[in-house]
Design an enzyme around this catalytic site. Structure first.
Site, PDB file in Angstrom:
ATOM      1  CB  CYS A  89      -0.925   0.013   1.206  1.00  0.00           C
ATOM      2  SG  CYS A  89      -2.043   1.417   1.210  1.00  0.00           S
ATOM      3  CD  GLU A 128      -2.492  -9.808   3.734  1.00  0.00           C
ATOM      4  OE1 GLU A 128      -1.915  -9.959   4.831  1.00  0.00           O
ATOM      5  OE2 GLU A 128      -1.879  -9.543   2.689  1.00  0.00           O
ATOM      6  NE  ARG A 178       0.968 -12.725   8.846  1.00  0.00           N
ATOM      7  CZ  ARG A 178       2.214 -12.267   8.878  1.00  0.00           C
ATOM      8  NH1 ARG A 178       2.873 -12.246  10.014  1.00  0.00           N
ATOM      9  NH2 ARG A 178       2.807 -11.815   7.794  1.00  0.00           N
ATOM     10  NE  ARG A 180      -0.393  -8.705   7.711  1.00  0.00           N
ATOM     11  CZ  ARG A 180       0.389  -8.526   8.758  1.00  0.00           C
ATOM     12  NH1 ARG A 180      -0.128  -8.104   9.911  1.00  0.00           N
ATOM     13  NH2 ARG A 180       1.689  -8.769   8.687  1.00  0.00           N
TER      14      ARG A 180
END
Length: 441
Positions: A89, A128, A178, A180
């Site tokens: 990103c 994701e 984690r 996400r």
């Protein structure tokens, strides 16, 4: 046997999406992968030798020095039902808003994804990214992503799914934090491009508590060899902080970051000190004043044969974070060697031996205190749900394996969100893999 569906795997890494959707419960077939990292490509091709793989998404979306036409893009990408992408990103432009959302993402890799989406119009999108994508400092980015997806003819929720494997029980979950963001979209009927609620609730399994995890079955009790043992300097750092937690004559250890280099009776507050730091400086001074006699004796101790004291440690190893009050509500038996240890750039952090901190792409491999060693690449691979054999076949160095796994998408998390997305469209792809795990599936 014909596949249930086909998918493409953009920014494929070492194949987390591929492992998830090619599982027999889903029956998906990957018809194209794109990954620019040469080492990741080696692992990917070892795992999936029959999958075509391109090295650069812009070999699809660019022709010489111009954007490729939709027809050119369509000719370079096979037809597929599902587009998967764990995309980087880059910052989106805040200028030129008058030119529309498509122009505001131009030059980013998200723009390249959407050009493929517009050219091929797959039925589903599964994207994701890191949690900051939808954080308070990135509201404009998240708005642009939603607007781009909707303008391309897809329905997407106002809020994405935010998921971590440690919030799921087995078979899909794993003891690893984690978090996400998963952006789940499907071709719209033209009337409802906006879905206010995310497709998966938070928490995803209301009766599951992450503190039920244990490390049994996730780490090997056998000695894996000296490569994973603590170095002498690390042993010294941790021996010092273990003596600290055992020796402080209080049932209470602070939850704020402990900064040994800032232990002063009067905190030194710089003129431009931000409020959060000033707060920590004052708390460290107060803690020092309350425990001064013990702390000064502890500072004089040596922790190796060279006579190294705490003041000789690297600055980041003079910082300590105690996150294990649930394990040790009093000082009785208190020790860091029963906990999980993380050597972070911001300091040494210890936490209950239930679930690991996130695997990251840099060398911050978690340490199992009871074993006095780091987790192995095989154990890291298990936490991500990614088979270890392709790494082994590719003869990868441990540092490269940790990096690749730190950048990978978690297989169980992908399987859950994919099943939810497909069920939303009344499809049985993935039936059984989440049976009894998520309400309504």
């Amino acid at each position: 046997m014909a596949p249930n569906f086909t998918f493409i795997d953009l920014f494929a890494g070492v194949g987390g999406f591929h492992h998830a959707l090619s599982h027999p419960a889903f029956g998906g077939e990957c018809v194209l992968a794109v990954e620019i990292d040469d080492q990741c490509k080696i692992v990917y091709q070892s795992a999936f030798p029959g999958t075509a793989i391109k090295g650069d998404i812009r070999s699809i979306t660019r022709t010489n020095d111009r954007d490729a036409t939709p027809e050119e893009i369509a000719s370079r990408v096979p037809d597929h039902d599902v587009l998967c992408a764990g995309f980087p990103c880059q910052p989106f432009s805040k200028s030129g808003a008058q030119h529309g959302t498509r122009d505001q993402t131009r030059g980013t890799l998200f723009f390249d994804i959407m050009e493929i989406v517009r050219a091929k119009r797959p039925r589903f999108l599964i994207l994701e990214n890191v949690p900051n994508l939808v954080g308070p400092n990135h509201r404009d980015t998240w708005r642009l992503i939603k607007d781009n997806i909707r303008e391309a003819g897809y329905s997407v929720a106002d809020e994405p799914v935010v998921l971590s494997p440690h919030r799921l029980p087995r078979p899909l979950g794993a003891p690893q934090v984690r978090e996400r963001v998963f952006i789940l979209a499907h071709l719209s009927d033209g009337e409802n491009p906006r879905e206010p609620a995310p497709l998966l609730p938070k928490p995803p399994v209301p009766d599951w508590r992450p503190d039920r995890w244990t490390l049994a079955g996730w780490v090997d009790e056998e000695d894996p060899g000296t490569a994973y043992q603590l170095r002498p300097a690390e042993e010294a750092w941790l021996a010092a902080w273990d003596a600290f937690v055992r020796g402080v004559e209080s049932d209470y250890l602070p939850g704020f970051p402990i900064w040994e280099h800032e232990w002063k009776l009067e905190p030194e507050i710089p003129a431009d000190c931000p409020p959060w730091k000033e707060d920590f400086l004052r708390k460290n001074s107060a803690f020092y004043a309350q425990n001064r006699r013990f702390l000064e004796g502890w500072r004089k101790e040596t922790w190796d044969s060279a006579g190294t004291r705490v003041q000789d440690f690297p600055l980041s190893r003079r910082k300590f974070e105690w996150q294990a009050r649930a394990v040790y509500p009093t000082r009785v038996g208190r020790t860091i060697w029963s906990l999980l240890i993380h050597l972070r750039p911001s300091g040494i952090r210890v936490k209950p031996p239930t679930y690991f901190p996130a695997l990251v792409a840099i060398t911050q491999t978690p340490i199992v205190g009871a074993l006095k060693r780091r987790i192995t690449p095989q154990e890291a691979s298990l936490l991500q749900g990614i088979p270890f054999e392709p790494f082994q076949d590719a003869n990868m160095a441990d540092s490269d394996i940790y990096r690749q796994l730190g950048n990978a998408v978690n297989v169980g998390a992908v399987q859950l969100v994919s099943r939810v997305l497909f069920a939303h469209a009344d499809l049985d792809w993935g039936d059984g893999i989440t049976e009894g795990t998520v309400p309504g599936l």
